[in-house]
Design a protein around this motif. Structure first.
Motif, PDB file in Angstrom:
ATOM      1  N   UNK A 567       0.787  -1.230   0.000  1.00 29.46           N
ATOM      2  CA  UNK A 567       0.000   0.000   0.000  1.00 29.46           C
ATOM      3  C   UNK A 567       0.816   1.275   0.000  1.00 29.46           C
ATOM      4  N   UNK A 568       2.076   1.191  -0.390  1.00 32.39           N
ATOM      5  CA  UNK A 568       2.936   2.377  -0.327  1.00 32.39           C
ATOM      6  C   UNK A 568       2.655   3.307  -1.494  1.00 32.39           C
ATOM      7  N   UNK A 569       2.699   4.606  -1.220  1.00 34.21           N
ATOM      8  CA  UNK A 569       2.398   5.598  -2.252  1.00 34.21           C
ATOM      9  C   UNK A 569       3.640   6.201  -2.880  1.00 34.21           C
ATOM     10  N   UNK A 570       4.679   6.407  -2.061  1.00 36.55           N
ATOM     11  CA  UNK A 570       5.890   7.050  -2.560  1.00 36.55           C
ATOM     12  C   UNK A 570       6.728   6.061  -3.364  1.00 36.55           C
ATOM     13  N   UNK A 571       7.399   6.512  -4.432  1.00 37.75           N
ATOM     14  CA  UNK A 571       8.310   5.650  -5.194  1.00 37.75           C
ATOM     15  C   UNK A 571       9.484   5.183  -4.316  1.00 37.75           C
ATOM     16  N   UNK A 572      10.157   4.104  -4.716  1.00 38.17           N
ATOM     17  CA  UNK A 572      11.260   3.564  -3.902  1.00 38.17           C
ATOM     18  C   UNK A 572      12.392   4.551  -3.657  1.00 38.17           C
ATOM     19  N   UNK A 573      12.593   5.508  -4.559  1.00 34.92           N
ATOM     20  CA  UNK A 573      13.698   6.445  -4.380  1.00 34.92           C
ATOM     21  C   UNK A 573      13.304   7.674  -3.567  1.00 34.92           C
ATOM     22  N   UNK A 574      12.040   7.755  -3.121  1.00 32.61           N
ATOM     23  CA  UNK A 574      11.619   8.870  -2.283  1.00 32.61           C
ATOM     24  C   UNK A 574      12.126   8.669  -0.853  1.00 32.61           C
ATOM     25  N   UNK A 575      12.309   9.774  -0.149  1.00 25.51           N
ATOM     26  CA  UNK A 575      12.906   9.734   1.181  1.00 25.51           C
ATOM     27  C   UNK A 575      12.103   8.867   2.157  1.00 25.51           C
ATOM     28  N   UNK A 576      10.784   8.996   2.163  1.00 29.05           N
ATOM     29  CA  UNK A 576       9.980   8.238   3.119  1.00 29.05           C
ATOM     30  C   UNK A 576      10.124   6.733   2.891  1.00 29.05           C
ATOM     31  N   UNK A 577      10.305   6.312   1.648  1.00 32.15           N
ATOM     32  CA  UNK A 577      10.524   4.889   1.354  1.00 32.15           C
ATOM     33  C   UNK A 577      11.878   4.432   1.890  1.00 32.15           C
ATOM     34  N   UNK A 578      12.881   5.286   1.808  1.00 32.79           N
ATOM     35  CA  UNK A 578      14.210   4.951   2.335  1.00 32.79           C
ATOM     36  C   UNK A 578      14.167   4.802   3.850  1.00 32.79           C
ATOM     37  N   UNK A 579      13.374   5.649   4.524  1.00 36.98           N
ATOM     38  CA  UNK A 579      13.230   5.533   5.976  1.00 36.98           C
ATOM     39  C   UNK A 579      12.629   4.182   6.332  1.00 36.98           C
ATOM     40  N   UNK A 580      11.600   3.779   5.603  1.00 33.36           N
ATOM     41  CA  UNK A 580      10.967   2.484   5.872  1.00 33.36           C
ATOM     42  C   UNK A 580      11.959   1.344   5.677  1.00 33.36           C
ATOM     43  N   UNK A 591      24.523   4.238   4.423  1.00 33.55           N
ATOM     44  CA  UNK A 591      23.773   4.510   3.194  1.00 33.55           C
ATOM     45  C   UNK A 591      22.539   5.364   3.479  1.00 33.55           C
ATOM     46  N   UNK A 592      21.927   5.111   4.642  1.00 33.48           N
ATOM     47  CA  UNK A 592      20.739   5.867   5.021  1.00 33.48           C
ATOM     48  C   UNK A 592      21.059   7.348   5.197  1.00 33.48           C
ATOM     49  N   UNK A 593      22.125   7.633   5.939  1.00 33.92           N
ATOM     50  CA  UNK A 593      22.483   9.032   6.164  1.00 33.92           C
ATOM     51  C   UNK A 593      23.006   9.688   4.883  1.00 33.92           C
ATOM     52  N   UNK A 594      23.666   8.907   4.049  1.00 35.98           N
ATOM     53  CA  UNK A 594      24.135   9.459   2.772  1.00 35.98           C
ATOM     54  C   UNK A 594      22.951   9.827   1.884  1.00 35.98           C
ATOM     55  N   UNK A 595      21.878   9.043   1.955  1.00 39.88           N
ATOM     56  CA  UNK A 595      20.705   9.317   1.119  1.00 39.88           C
ATOM     57  C   UNK A 595      19.936  10.542   1.582  1.00 39.88           C
ATOM     58  N   UNK A 596      20.227  11.008   2.811  1.00 39.35           N
ATOM     59  CA  UNK A 596      19.550  12.213   3.309  1.00 39.35           C
ATOM     60  C   UNK A 596      20.079  13.478   2.649  1.00 39.35           C
ATOM     61  N   UNK A 606      15.901  19.116   6.609  1.00 44.97           N
ATOM     62  CA  UNK A 606      14.713  18.389   7.055  1.00 44.97           C
ATOM     63  C   UNK A 606      14.971  16.885   7.104  1.00 44.97           C
ATOM     64  N   UNK A 607      15.594  16.367   6.049  1.00 47.18           N
ATOM     65  CA  UNK A 607      15.835  14.928   5.993  1.00 47.18           C
ATOM     66  C   UNK A 607      16.885  14.501   7.010  1.00 47.18           C
ATOM     67  N   UNK A 608      17.820  15.382   7.307  1.00 44.31           N
ATOM     68  CA  UNK A 608      18.808  15.080   8.341  1.00 44.31           C
ATOM     69  C   UNK A 608      18.134  14.989   9.700  1.00 44.31           C
ATOM     70  N   UNK A 609      17.218  15.911   9.973  1.00 42.10           N
ATOM     71  CA  UNK A 609      16.465  15.882  11.226  1.00 42.10           C
ATOM     72  C   UNK A 609      15.690  14.574  11.352  1.00 42.10           C
ATOM     73  N   UNK A 610      15.014  14.185  10.280  1.00 45.85           N
ATOM     74  CA  UNK A 610      14.252  12.932  10.296  1.00 45.85           C
ATOM     75  C   UNK A 610      15.180  11.731  10.441  1.00 45.85           C
ATOM     76  N   UNK A 611      16.323  11.775   9.769  1.00 43.46           N
ATOM     77  CA  UNK A 611      17.248  10.647   9.809  1.00 43.46           C
ATOM     78  C   UNK A 611      17.727  10.381  11.236  1.00 43.46           C
ATOM     79  N   UNK A 612      18.103  11.427  11.974  1.00 42.11           N
ATOM     80  CA  UNK A 612      18.571  11.239  13.349  1.00 42.11           C
ATOM     81  C   UNK A 612      17.450  10.738  14.242  1.00 42.11           C
ATOM     82  N   UNK A 613      16.214  11.207  14.004  1.00 41.93           N
ATOM     83  CA  UNK A 613      15.098  10.740  14.825  1.00 41.93           C
ATOM     84  C   UNK A 613      14.848   9.246  14.611  1.00 41.93           C
TER      85      UNK A 613
END
Length: 657
Positions: A567-580, A591-596, A606-613
């Motif tokens: 049921x995912x909406x975002x494409x695989x290369x979108x940030x929210x998909x990488x978080x999942x 790789x996760x922090x590099x993708x931010x 914004x993505x750095x803030x989310x990545x640390x959380x």
């Protein structure tokens, strides 16, 4: 003898000089330079102006405009944009890839297009036989009602469509005079391009028939045949644009609040009063505003209905004099009414939720009234005694100077959002969109107290506007008033039980308060009311956190994996998909922090803030409490206090244990 010859030679040189000056002063080159100069002077203050209202929808927050492959979607995927104006959207796509977020190029484009339209108005009036055609082009260039279209980047649809439309009219007049197939095809082609820039030019085929009547006293079968392809273009693109708007609102879950006008009389009152407003602003363009007060028309009053019978009486009077001056008045005034028709129809559209009228709708129709004004000046110039002629033209020059100065002064208001909306609220304090936009300005500047006051004004003036309640809740959450935030989100949900943003935001407040059961219920509701939204994707991430708090980590992983797979909406290369994928162990931490990282500094922050959380959450799941604390502190170190993840990290650090 030699001395007299020298004197004669000197006199002839002086005479030649004055003849040259006189020729230059009456030349088209100088006239064109005057129009160029006044347009440059009027809009000089706005060349470096900031983004305004709706510029985010068109450009700054428009993924299609910013995408390298966006042109395909613009032309061949109707519904991905609010309107099907593919030529306008293509120009904006090119602008973004040329200038990015530097507004200078966008403003210069609008100014140059407006200048081009002014010169073409001059050309069109010349073709119609007006001796003072240049004055018409100048009036179009300097009229204060045009400022909104030129100074507002999003109104490129006006400034782009108008030159194309004028070229179509000029070539059609040539075709009507010489029968040239080339001129006809050029007229039709430019009209198609104009319609692909803005479909509110849909009434032009009716203008063609009006012109035929004005020229020959009737329109016959040949005129109907000539106008038929124009009608086809109008009807086809008009239908596509209407369908596109419906598809867009369904795809993006956009809800337009519209006033309810039940009955024939309120609708007639809205049409009648709007026509009066537009005519008056064209003739007496003072106290201009981007948002005018919305007068009450239900039940309608006599002054609101009276203009319609007066209009009918005037048209009948003009018709009675159609053998003389009435014919010319019907052409100019008829053009004004016909081209204004899409904006004063009985159909209630989105902007009518806060106002019945907007200045930029005058950009095309005003040409008809300007033509009448120029024709009237020509008549007066012929009839006024020579002794008074100089005084008359002196008055005209003063009026032109006043209009030019007023336009420059009004253009200055469009330099920034704060200046524009502060000015608007000074003259229309009940303009709730202005309060909302000013609240957004203060919010982006970090002036949360002032932003809160503006959003509360919106909630007071427009209680049904759910977004304001969500903004109030978010600011109260930032300020640490969790109970106040919860109350605001409760009000939002009561007003709109299908609002995904309100459920998602209330879920974050409940997480901060340690109410994991309530938070889970809200997150599940997000998936129910808006399963295809970005909120649904982020809800799955926060559900993972709820399961962790409930010691159900074994359940959390499979749930998130199933959501990602099905049921995912975002494409695989979108940030929210990488978080999942990171939470599921499908992406390692480096790789996760590099993708931010991002080319846009604010997005990277914004993505750095989310990545640390989320890194901190994963460490919590592994029992690494000290390392999780360090990650949450790094999230706070981004100082992105408006981020949901920042607020959640703050709550994690305050939680017992």
């Amino acid at each position: 003898m030699a001395k007299r010859s020298t004197t004669q030679t000197g006199s002839s040189r002086v005479l030649s000089f004055f003849k040259a000056v006189s020729f230059f002063c009456s030349s088209r080159l100088l006239q064109a330079l005057v129009i160029v100069a006044v347009v440059a002077w009027i809009y000089g203050p706005v060349r470096h102006g900031s983004w305004l209202w709706d510029d985010d929808v068109d450009i700054t927050h428009n993924e299609i405009t910013q995408s390298a492959n966006g042109l395909w979607s613009i032309w061949f995927k109707p519904g991905t944009q609010l309107d099907y104006y593919p030529l306008k959207a293509s120009v904006q796509w090119a602008q973004w890839h040329l200038w990015g977020d530097d507004t200078f190029g966008y403003h210069v484009t609008n100014i140059v297009l407006h200048l081009t339209a002014s010169l073409l108005v001059w050309r069109l009036f010349h073709k119609l036989g007006l001796r003072l055609a240049w004055l018409g082009g100048l009036l179009f260039a300097i009229h204060p009602a045009q400022v909104e279209s030129v100074a507002w980047i999003a109104e490129l649809k006006n400034t782009l469509s108008m030159p194309l439309f004028l070229l179509s009219m000029c070539f059609y007049l040539d075709y009507d005079g010489n029968g040239s197939r080339r001129d006809y095809l050029l007229a039709l082609g430019f009209f198609l391009l104009a319609m692909l820039s803005k479909t509110t030019l849909v009434m032009f085929p009716v203008v063609i028939l009006l012109y035929a009547w004005w020229k020959r006293g009737r329109f016959g079968w040949n005129d109907l045949k000539a106008s038929a392809p124009f009608f086809l273009v109008s009807l086809t693109l008009g239908w596509v644009t209407l369908r596109c708007g419906i598809w867009y609102t369904q795809l993006h879950h956009v809800v337009y609040l519209k006033p309810e006008l039940d009955g024939v009389l309120p609708r007639l009152a809205q049409i009648s009063s709007s026509l009066t407003f537009y005519f008056w602003k064209a003739v007496w363009p003072t106290h201009l505003l981007p948002i005018y007060s919305q007068w009450k028309i239900d039940p309608p009053s006599l002054p609101e209905l009276l203009p319609l019978p007066v209009l009918v009486g005037l048209l009948f009077w003009f018709w009675q004099h159609r053998a003389g001056w009435g014919r010319h008045v019907l052409l100019g005034f008829g053009y004004f009414l016909i081209m204004l028709a899409p904006f004063v129809s009985a159909r209630i559209v989105g902007y009518m939720d806060f106002t019945w009228v907007m200045d930029h709708f005058l950009y095309v129709p005003i040409e008809g009234l300007i033509g009448l004004a120029v024709a009237g000046l020509e008549t007066g110039d012929r009839r006024v005694p020579p002794g008074l002629r100089f005084a008359g033209w002196a008055v005209v020059m003063v009026i032109l100077a006043l209009l030019t100065g007023q336009s420059r002064g009004y253009a200055k208001k469009f330099f920034s959002q704060q200046r524009l909306w502060t000015y608007t609220l000074r003259h229309n304090p009940d303009a709730w969109p202005a309060h909302n936009n000013l609240g957004n300005v203060f919010y982006e500047k970090g002036q949360l107290g002032q932003a809160l006051l503006e959003y509360e004004a919106v909630a007071r003036l427009k209680p049904s506007y759910v977004s304001a309640r969500c903004s109030i809740g978010h600011i109260r959450q930032i300020l640490g008033d969790l109970n106040g935030a919860l109350d605001a989100y409760n009000q939002a949900i009561a007003l709109a039980p299908d609002n995904a943003e309100a459920y998602y935001s209330r879920a974050t407040v409940r997480q901060a308060k340690g109410d994991w059961v309530g938070s889970l219920a809200d997150l599940l509701m997000v998936g129910t009311v808006a399963p295809h939204s970005m909120y649904a994707d982020y809800s799955h991430l926060l559900i993972w956190r709820v399961r962790l708090a409930q010691n159900q980590l074994a359940q959390a992983g499979p749930e998130l994996a199933a959501a990602l797979a099905q049921g995912w909406n975002a494409p695989p290369d979108e940030w929210v998909s990488k978080v999942a994928r990171f939470l599921l162990g499908q992406m390692d931490e480096p790789a996760f922090f590099a993708s931010a990282a991002s080319q846009l500094a604010e997005e990277e922050r914004e993505q750095s803030c989310e990545a640390w959380y989320f890194a901190g959450l994963k460490r919590l799941a592994s029992g690494e409490h000290a390392a999780a604390t360090a990650d949450f502190q790094k999230c706070l170190a981004t100082n992105l206090k408006t981020s949901t993840e920042y607020l959640l990290a703050q709550a994690e650090l305050k939680a017992p244990g």
